[in-house]
Design a protein around this motif. Structure first.
Motif, PDB file in Angstrom:
ATOM      1  N   GLY A 193       0.781  -1.042   0.133  1.00 56.90           N
ATOM      2  CA  GLY A 193       0.033  -0.178   0.078  1.00 56.90           C
ATOM      3  C   GLY A 193       0.900   1.192  -0.031  1.00 56.90           C
ATOM      4  N   LEU A 194       0.024   2.279   0.087  1.00 58.95           N
ATOM      5  CA  LEU A 194       0.860   3.709   0.087  1.00 58.95           C
ATOM      6  C   LEU A 194       1.736   3.760   1.515  1.00 58.95           C
ATOM      7  CD1 LEU A 194       1.388   6.530  -1.094  1.00 58.95           C
ATOM      8  CD2 LEU A 194      -0.414   7.257   0.024  1.00 58.95           C
ATOM      9  N   LEU A 195       1.139   3.546   2.490  1.00 61.80           N
ATOM     10  CA  LEU A 195       1.829   3.824   3.899  1.00 61.80           C
ATOM     11  C   LEU A 195       2.598   2.415   4.091  1.00 61.80           C
ATOM     12  CD1 LEU A 195      -0.912   4.875   6.329  1.00 61.80           C
ATOM     13  CD2 LEU A 195       0.659   6.291   5.180  1.00 61.80           C
ATOM     14  N   PRO A 196       3.804   2.508   4.722  1.00 63.64           N
ATOM     15  CA  PRO A 196       4.926   1.232   5.041  1.00 63.64           C
ATOM     16  C   PRO A 196       4.102   0.726   5.997  1.00 63.64           C
ATOM     17  CG  PRO A 196       6.042   3.624   4.972  1.00 63.64           C
ATOM     18  CD  PRO A 196       4.488   3.953   4.881  1.00 63.64           C
ATOM     19  N   GLY A 197       4.419  -0.938   5.733  1.00 64.91           N
ATOM     20  CA  GLY A 197       3.983  -1.938   6.774  1.00 64.91           C
ATOM     21  C   GLY A 197       4.756  -1.866   7.850  1.00 64.91           C
ATOM     22  N   HIS A 198       6.106  -1.463   7.632  1.00 61.76           N
ATOM     23  CA  HIS A 198       7.026  -1.465   8.743  1.00 61.76           C
ATOM     24  C   HIS A 198       7.834  -0.167   8.465  1.00 61.76           C
ATOM     25  CE1 HIS A 198       9.802  -2.512  12.080  1.00 61.76           C
ATOM     26  NE2 HIS A 198      10.882  -2.486  11.156  1.00 61.76           N
ATOM     27  N   TRP A 199       8.050   0.571   9.306  1.00 58.19           N
ATOM     28  CA  TRP A 199       8.769   2.243   9.161  1.00 58.19           C
ATOM     29  C   TRP A 199      10.019   1.652   9.414  1.00 58.19           C
ATOM     30  CZ3 TRP A 199       5.642   6.561   7.889  1.00 58.19           C
ATOM     31  CH2 TRP A 199       4.132   6.294   7.906  1.00 58.19           C
ATOM     32  N   GLU A 200      10.907   1.911   8.223  1.00 56.36           N
ATOM     33  CA  GLU A 200      12.258   1.647   8.356  1.00 56.36           C
ATOM     34  C   GLU A 200      13.068   2.855   8.319  1.00 56.36           C
ATOM     35  OE1 GLU A 200      14.352  -0.715   8.632  1.00 56.36           O
ATOM     36  OE2 GLU A 200      13.024  -2.245   8.401  1.00 56.36           O
ATOM     37  N   PHE A 201      13.108   3.570   9.507  1.00 59.03           N
ATOM     38  CA  PHE A 201      13.768   5.054   9.609  1.00 59.03           C
ATOM     39  C   PHE A 201      15.387   4.705   9.397  1.00 59.03           C
ATOM     40  CE2 PHE A 201       9.977   5.779  11.828  1.00 59.03           C
ATOM     41  CZ  PHE A 201       9.609   6.830  11.213  1.00 59.03           C
ATOM     42  N   GLY A 202      16.164   3.517   9.468  1.00 53.67           N
ATOM     43  CA  GLY A 202      17.293   3.469   9.406  1.00 53.67           C
ATOM     44  C   GLY A 202      17.717   3.370   7.869  1.00 53.67           C
ATOM     45  N   ASN A 203      16.878   3.594   6.995  1.00 56.90           N
ATOM     46  CA  ASN A 203      17.345   3.650   5.615  1.00 56.90           C
ATOM     47  C   ASN A 203      17.966   4.929   5.359  1.00 56.90           C
ATOM     48  OD1 ASN A 203      16.003   1.285   4.620  1.00 56.90           O
ATOM     49  ND2 ASN A 203      14.031   2.484   4.067  1.00 56.90           N
ATOM     50  N   TYR A 204      17.755   5.916   6.071  1.00 51.98           N
ATOM     51  CA  TYR A 204      18.527   7.199   5.983  1.00 51.98           C
ATOM     52  C   TYR A 204      19.869   7.024   6.490  1.00 51.98           C
ATOM     53  CZ  TYR A 204      14.176   9.572   4.862  1.00 51.98           C
ATOM     54  OH  TYR A 204      12.912  10.048   4.343  1.00 51.98           O
ATOM     55  N   ALA A 205      20.042   6.412   7.584  1.00 49.42           N
ATOM     56  CA  ALA A 205      21.529   6.279   8.057  1.00 49.42           C
ATOM     57  C   ALA A 205      22.383   5.244   7.252  1.00 49.42           C
ATOM     58  CB  ALA A 205      21.394   5.664   9.339  1.00 49.42           C
ATOM     59  N   ASP A 206      21.484   4.270   6.491  1.00 51.14           N
ATOM     60  CA  ASP A 206      22.315   3.439   5.676  1.00 51.14           C
ATOM     61  C   ASP A 206      22.688   4.133   4.455  1.00 51.14           C
ATOM     62  OD1 ASP A 206      22.099   1.463   7.547  1.00 51.14           O
ATOM     63  OD2 ASP A 206      20.084   0.567   6.848  1.00 51.14           O
ATOM     64  N   ALA A 207      21.598   5.038   3.844  1.00 53.95           N
ATOM     65  CA  ALA A 207      22.182   5.782   2.710  1.00 53.95           C
ATOM     66  C   ALA A 207      23.135   6.505   2.708  1.00 53.95           C
ATOM     67  CB  ALA A 207      20.793   6.520   2.078  1.00 53.95           C
ATOM     68  N   LEU A 208      23.341   7.256   3.878  1.00 53.61           N
ATOM     69  CA  LEU A 208      24.331   7.955   4.400  1.00 53.61           C
ATOM     70  C   LEU A 208      25.719   7.568   4.356  1.00 53.61           C
ATOM     71  CD1 LEU A 208      22.837  10.590   6.757  1.00 53.61           C
ATOM     72  CD2 LEU A 208      23.462  11.022   4.506  1.00 53.61           C
ATOM     73  N   ARG A 209      25.648   6.063   4.747  1.00 53.67           N
ATOM     74  CA  ARG A 209      26.751   5.288   4.904  1.00 53.67           C
ATOM     75  C   ARG A 209      27.359   4.524   3.387  1.00 53.67           C
ATOM     76  NH1 ARG A 209      24.766   3.779  10.042  1.00 53.67           N
ATOM     77  NH2 ARG A 209      23.661   2.028   9.166  1.00 53.67           N
ATOM     78  N   PHE A 242      23.234   4.921  -6.265  1.00 54.12           N
ATOM     79  CA  PHE A 242      22.202   3.820  -6.007  1.00 54.12           C
ATOM     80  C   PHE A 242      21.491   2.962  -7.118  1.00 54.12           C
ATOM     81  CE2 PHE A 242      21.660   6.876  -2.233  1.00 54.12           C
ATOM     82  CZ  PHE A 242      22.324   6.123  -1.499  1.00 54.12           C
ATOM     83  N   LYS A 243      21.798   3.421  -8.211  1.00 54.53           N
ATOM     84  CA  LYS A 243      21.370   2.866  -9.666  1.00 54.53           C
ATOM     85  C   LYS A 243      22.485   1.652  -9.957  1.00 54.53           C
ATOM     86  CE  LYS A 243      18.881   6.911 -10.746  1.00 54.53           C
ATOM     87  NZ  LYS A 243      18.598   7.832 -12.041  1.00 54.53           N
ATOM     88  N   THR A 244      22.190   0.506  -9.485  1.00 52.54           N
ATOM     89  CA  THR A 244      23.128  -0.608  -9.541  1.00 52.54           C
ATOM     90  C   THR A 244      22.646  -1.443 -10.834  1.00 52.54           C
ATOM     91  OG1 THR A 244      21.820  -2.247  -8.367  1.00 52.54           O
ATOM     92  CG2 THR A 244      23.546  -0.795  -7.115  1.00 52.54           C
ATOM     93  N   GLU A 245      23.504  -2.498 -11.248  1.00 55.12           N
ATOM     94  CA  GLU A 245      23.297  -3.162 -12.377  1.00 55.12           C
ATOM     95  C   GLU A 245      21.882  -4.014 -12.121  1.00 55.12           C
ATOM     96  OE1 GLU A 245      26.720  -5.698 -13.078  1.00 55.12           O
ATOM     97  OE2 GLU A 245      27.892  -4.084 -13.591  1.00 55.12           O
ATOM     98  N   ASN A 246      21.588  -4.258 -10.723  1.00 58.16           N
ATOM     99  CA  ASN A 246      20.398  -4.981 -10.745  1.00 58.16           C
ATOM    100  C   ASN A 246      19.294  -4.165 -10.615  1.00 58.16           C
ATOM    101  OD1 ASN A 246      21.946  -7.572 -10.391  1.00 58.16           O
ATOM    102  ND2 ASN A 246      22.480  -7.157  -8.284  1.00 58.16           N
ATOM    103  N   GLY A 247      19.284  -3.038 -10.720  1.00 58.29           N
ATOM    104  CA  GLY A 247      18.212  -1.991 -10.683  1.00 58.29           C
ATOM    105  C   GLY A 247      18.385  -0.975  -9.587  1.00 58.29           C
ATOM    106  N   PRO A 248      17.682  -0.053  -9.478  1.00 58.26           N
ATOM    107  CA  PRO A 248      17.928   1.056  -8.493  1.00 58.26           C
ATOM    108  C   PRO A 248      17.500   0.442  -6.980  1.00 58.26           C
ATOM    109  CG  PRO A 248      16.501   1.875 -10.563  1.00 58.26           C
ATOM    110  CD  PRO A 248      16.480   0.122 -10.452  1.00 58.26           C
TER     111      PRO A 248
END
Length: 306
Positions: free
Chosen positions: A65-81, A263-269
């Motif tokens: 759906g539009l809303l996340p089933g599980h809110w992954e706020f750690g995506n921001y920290a992982d993206a910065l790393r 973040f756009k890899t060979e396997n897709g974004p």
């Protein structure tokens, strides 16, 4: 009885009710249209933020759906790393601030000269600036790249611009081209034209020179133009992707928009990281617009009135 009769009449007399004038149908239609357009503009940003908080499996699922089933706020920290985003953000900030300062200072001087100083050829120069507004941006990329590549006495080049790399992969290539825009000169000229002549005449009677009249008398009166040019220049520089991609080769000079491409890899974004990085890249512009919104709208509303 004589003293209480006027009071009794005042109490018994009802005050006429005010009739509210009906809201015109045209205004209701206008507000409805504005609300609908605003929602259309907001939906992509809402989708971006919500997607940045989903897991990769949830993004790939067709039943998500539009809303996340599980809110992954750690995506921001992982993206910065995942990439040196601190370096990318620093580079983007340096370039955007440099472009903003140069464009505001130089374009305001040029606009003041074209509006308030009469000299031979001023109209021709102004028409050339107007003509420059009609040149598509991407048609200027190749000429600018060749100028940067064959810059004489830079990057190992000789006096003829041969033998080296010129300004490629340097701060000069990122800052100098496009630092001053024709639109900024045009906008400042229109604002300076609207100022009353009495201001500069009184300043000249007080013994002020031309530069002090520009800096201390006239320019403080055009705050909407200053804010508009600053915001537009910062936004354009911050979001620039093609030019930094062409003139840089090392991570030390990459900007944040180019950095998002990791973040756009060979396997897709990697959509969860890509949306998280894009949200962080968008946040500064949203904050700046909210701060300068009043002057920004006023600048566009009054530009070109004269």
């Amino acid at each position: 009885m004589a003293t209480t009769e006027p009071y009794a009449k005042a109490v018994r007399t009802p005050r006429p009710a005010r009739k509210r004038s009906p809201v015109p149908a045209g205004r209701i239609a206008l507000y409805a249209t504005l609300v609908a357009v605003s929602l259309l503009m907001v939906v992509p940003f809402v989708w971006m933020v919500l997607t940045s908080l989903k897991t990769p499996a949830e993004i790939a699922s067709q039943d998500a759906g539009l809303l996340p089933g599980h809110w992954e706020f750690g995506n921001y920290a992982d993206a910065l790393r995942a990439a040196p985003f601190a370096t990318y953000a620093r580079n983007s900030l340096v370039i955007a601030v440099s472009h903003t300062v140069i464009n505001v200072v130089v374009a305001s001087m040029a606009g003041y000269a074209l509006a308030r100083i009469r000299f031979r050829g001023s109209e021709v120069i102004f028409y050339l600036f107007v003509a420059a507004l009609m040149i598509p941006t991407y048609t200027k990329v190749l000429p600018e790249f060749l100028i940067v590549r064959f810059m004489p006495l830079a990057g190992g080049n000789d006096i003829l611009g041969q033998g080296g790399s010129g300004w490629l992969d340097s701060w000069w290539a990122l800052i100098v081209p496009g630092a001053v825009t024709p639109f900024a000169v045009f906008l400042f000229r229109q604002f300076y034209l609207d100022l009353p002549v009495e201001l500069e005449e009184a300043a000249r009677l007080d013994g002020l020179g031309e530069f002090r009249i520009y800096a201390r008398i006239m320019t403080p009166q055009v705050k909407p133009a200053l804010t508009t040019v600053a915001l537009l220049t910062f936004e354009s520089s911050w979001n620039n992707f093609l030019w930094p991609l062409l003139v840089t080769r090392t991570d030390s000079l990459r900007v944040i928009q180019v950095g998002l491409s990791v973040f756009k890899t060979e396997n897709g974004p990697q959509w969860h990281f890509l949306m998280a990085g894009t949200t962080l890249a968008t946040l500064p512009m949203v904050v700046l617009f909210l701060i300068g919104q009043r002057y920004f709208v006023q600048g566009f509303a009054t530009a070109g009135l004269k």
